[in-house]
Structures are given as structure tokens and as C-alpha cells.
Design an enzyme around this catalytic site. Structure first.
Site, short mmCIF file in Angstrom:
data_model
loop_
_atom_site.label_atom_id
_atom_site.label_comp_id
_atom_site.label_asym_id
_atom_site.label_seq_id
_atom_site.Cartn_x
_atom_site.Cartn_y
_atom_site.Cartn_z
N ASP A 1 49.75 53.67 45.72
CA ASP A 1 50.12 52.25 45.83
C ASP A 1 49.64 51.47 44.62
OD1 ASP A 1 51.42 50.16 47.08
OD2 ASP A 1 49.68 49.55 48.26
N LEU B 1 38.67 34.69 50.20
CA LEU B 1 39.34 34.86 48.91
C LEU B 1 40.84 35.05 49.06
CD1 LEU B 1 36.80 37.31 47.24
CD2 LEU B 1 37.13 34.89 46.68
#
Length: 353
Positions: free
Chosen positions: A159, A40
Site C-alpha cells: 500500500d 492529527l
């Protein structure tokens, strides 16, 4: 969905007793032995593959690369934290595998990829009407609130960015990538680190410059993301298209001039409610204020987003400091490598024009 497998070669029983372990042989078969046709994408953690459970349920499998900029500590971090978290706006970790030399994480598969994949593409962004964008903003706020106040652990994500927001079949947002997350003890409000890790454009100034992080550093990242969703522009790319400015500086200037609706993505045209968008812009600017003390908590943000009558405070100026000089430029652990994560940064002060 549970996985009723136990690995006979589990190397580290300390990861999480509640999380199912998945045999390596099953993962190899599911990904055609990590074939490129099943890949992916790739991030700092390593490559991500598409696979399926025996019942046909699709999954995403993150494989820790030997050359990863992250490592076993981040791998363990993700397993320990996310296995304890259950919320509709957080991606679900279904199992893990630590066998032979492989370290893998098995997640629910998000068919619509990341928010960055849609938001920063001229064509795909057209699918994101205002109603959908507002739903994404609300979902992210609720997911962060859960991490900060309602989960079994008090988690600081550290993050949050567009490429770490995944979208399910119905385009509902799910926060992902907990490799850099940290848990706080009861009564603990902030912590300091000498190892600053995060993504340029999303890091709060006190974290980027002093290594100081708290729930308010996540609030800052959320504010950046909110302004990106409204404008359709990247904060960390805005400086290059508008020299001397960041998206935050530009948004602040428009706010001060009473022209904040000029920030809105032109693709949205007149499909949005003006007062609703103005309110969201104001909330975004409140979240990115330079002083962490001035920023609202996520519980306050959720209330502000839900109310159209609550009087909001006027924001102070945002942080004008941005990390620009990057010695090591590496993506974080996600399937998209759109945004670099950085360890070493130099801070330069960018003043508004």
C-alpha cells in the site's frame, strides 16, 4: 528512544516480545484522554493523536477504532513487522498498548505530515524544489530496497502511496502503514490472495485483477509515486481532469512523442537538471510497465537513480487498466484520508488517446 514501561494488563503477549508495551493510563494522560485538540487526523485504522513521552519527545498515537475497516489482524501485522525493521526511511514504531478494549500504536512523530499533504496542495508544493523531490525519490527507493532485500524479513508493503510517506523535520521520507504488509519466505517470489486491498491508482494490474502480489507490485506503486512527485499530479485524480487518460498513459504518450519534460510540475520551472528529470521519468515508466517481469527490482532502481552514465532500457507501455467502480470506499490506516483504499474493484481498460 526506548520506553521503559510494561503494561500490567497486556492481553496478547504474542504480538512482539521485543516491542515495549505502554500503559493505557500514560496514553490517556498524554492525549488529554483522546481529546479532539490532540487529534492529527483519521484513517481506516482509526484516529491518530499527538502525544509526548515523559521526556518531552513528541509521538503519534494510532488508535484502532471499533468500527475500523481494518482490524486486529492488521494491528498485529503492523506490530510484528515494523518492530523488526530499522531503516532511516521507515517510520519507527516505539511501542504498543493492548489494554482493556484499547489497541494503540505509538510512533515517532513526523512534524511535516505526509508527502500527499505537501505534493497535492498548490501552495505547499512550492516548498518542494527539485533537489528535495529527488531526495524523497531516493529515500523511498532505499526504504523499499531494505524491505525487499536487506531486512530480516522479506516484506511486500502492498500500500505504498503519497499519504503513506511521512516527512520528518528535514523533509526526509519515511514509509509508514504496514497494516497490509506481507512477509515472504526464502525462495518465495509471489503470492496470490482473494482479498485485494490497496489504493486505486497505485495497484499493479496483476494484483488488482488477479490478486497476485510480489516485490514487483511494490515497484509498480513506487513508479506511480515517482511520476506523481515529478508532475505534482495525483494518478487517481488525473482521469477526471483529463478524460480517457491516467497519469501513466499521459506520461507514456509524452515519452513516445519525445516531450517528456512537459510532464514536469510547472512550479519547478527551470530549476531542475533536464537530463536528471528525464532519467527519473524513464525509471518511473520502467517501474509501471504492464508486465511485472519487465519491471526492474528496487536494487536496480537504486543503482539507476545513483548513476548518470548507466544506459537505461527503453520502457514498454504501462498498464492501462485502472480500478474505477468502487463498492466500498474507505481510507487506510494513516492520519490523512486523501486516498481511498478499496476492497472491491472493477477493472476497466483505458486506452491511450
Amino acid at each position: 528512544m526506548s520506553i521503559n514501561y510494561t503494561s500490567q494488563h497486556q492481553e496478547d503477549d504474542s504480538l512482539n516480545a521485543d516491542l515495549p508495551t505502554v500503559p493505557l493510563i500514560w496514553i490517556q494522560q498524554s492525549t488529554n484522554n483522546f481529546s479532539d485538540s490532540c487529534k492529527l487526523g483519521e484513517g481506516g485504522f482509526g484516529p491518530v493523536y499527538k502525544g509526548s513521552l515523559p521526556d518531552g519527545t513528541e509521538v503519534a498515537i494510532k488508535r484502532l477504532s471499533q468500527a475500523s475497516s481494518q482490524g486486529i489482524d492488521e494491528f498485529k501485522n503492523e506490530v510484528i513487522f515494523i518492530a523488526k525493521l530499522q531503516h532511516r526511511n521507515l517510520v519507527r514504531l516505539l511501542g504498543c498498548c493492548v489494554e482493556k478494549n484499547e489497541k494503540l500504536l505509538v510512533y515517532e512523530y513526523m512534524s511535516n505530515s505526509s508527502l500527499a499533504f505537501h505534493l497535492f496542495d498548490e501552495e505547499k508544493r512550492k516548498q518542494l524544489d527539485w533537489k528535495l523531490r529527488l531526495n524523497i525519490i531516493n529515500g523511498l527507493a532505499k526504504g523499499l530496497l531494505y524491505l525487499h532485500e536487506d531486512s530480516r524479513l522479506r516484506i511486500i508493503h502492498r500500500d505504498l502511496k503519497a499519504s503513506n510517506v511521512l516527512l520528518d523535520n528535514d523533509m526526509n521520507p519515511k514509509i509508514s502503514d504496514f497494516g497490509m504488509a506481507r512477509a515472504f519466505e526464502n525462495g518465495q517470489n509471489q503470492e496470490n490472495t482473494t482479498r485485494v486491498m490497496g489504493t486505486y491508482g497505485y495497484m499493479a494490474p496483476e494484483y488488482a485483477m488477479e490478486g497476485l502480489y510480489s516485490v514487483k507490485s511494490d515497484v509498480f506503486s513506487f513508479g506511480v509515486l515517482l511520476l506523481e512527485i515529478i508532475s505534482g499530479k495525483k494518478n487517481n485524480g488525473f482521469y477526471f481532469s483529463e478524460p480517457g487518460q491516467s497519469l501513466l498513459v499521459y506520461s507514456w504518450r509524452l515519452w513516445c512523442e519525445g516531450e517528456c519534460l512537459k510532464l514536469v510540475d510547472p512550479i519547478l520551472e527551470n530549476t531542475y537538471t533536464r537530463n536528471e528529470v528525464k532519467r527519473c521519468i524513464q525509471i518511473g515508466l520502467l517501474c509501471v510497465q504492464e508486465d511485472a517481469v519487465d519491471r526492474p527490482t528496487m536494487s536496480t532502481v537504486v543503482v539507476m537513480l545513483a548513476s548518470d552514465t548507466m544506459t537505461l532500457p527503453n520502457p514498454n507501455h504501462p498498464a492501462f487498466c485502472v480500478g474505477r467502480k468502487i463498492r466500498e470506499q474507505e481510507p487506510t490506516s494513516n492520519a490523512s484520508n486523501e486516498d481511498p483504499s478499496i476492497n472491491n474493484i472493477t477493472i476497466s481498460s483505458i486506452l491511450p488517446r
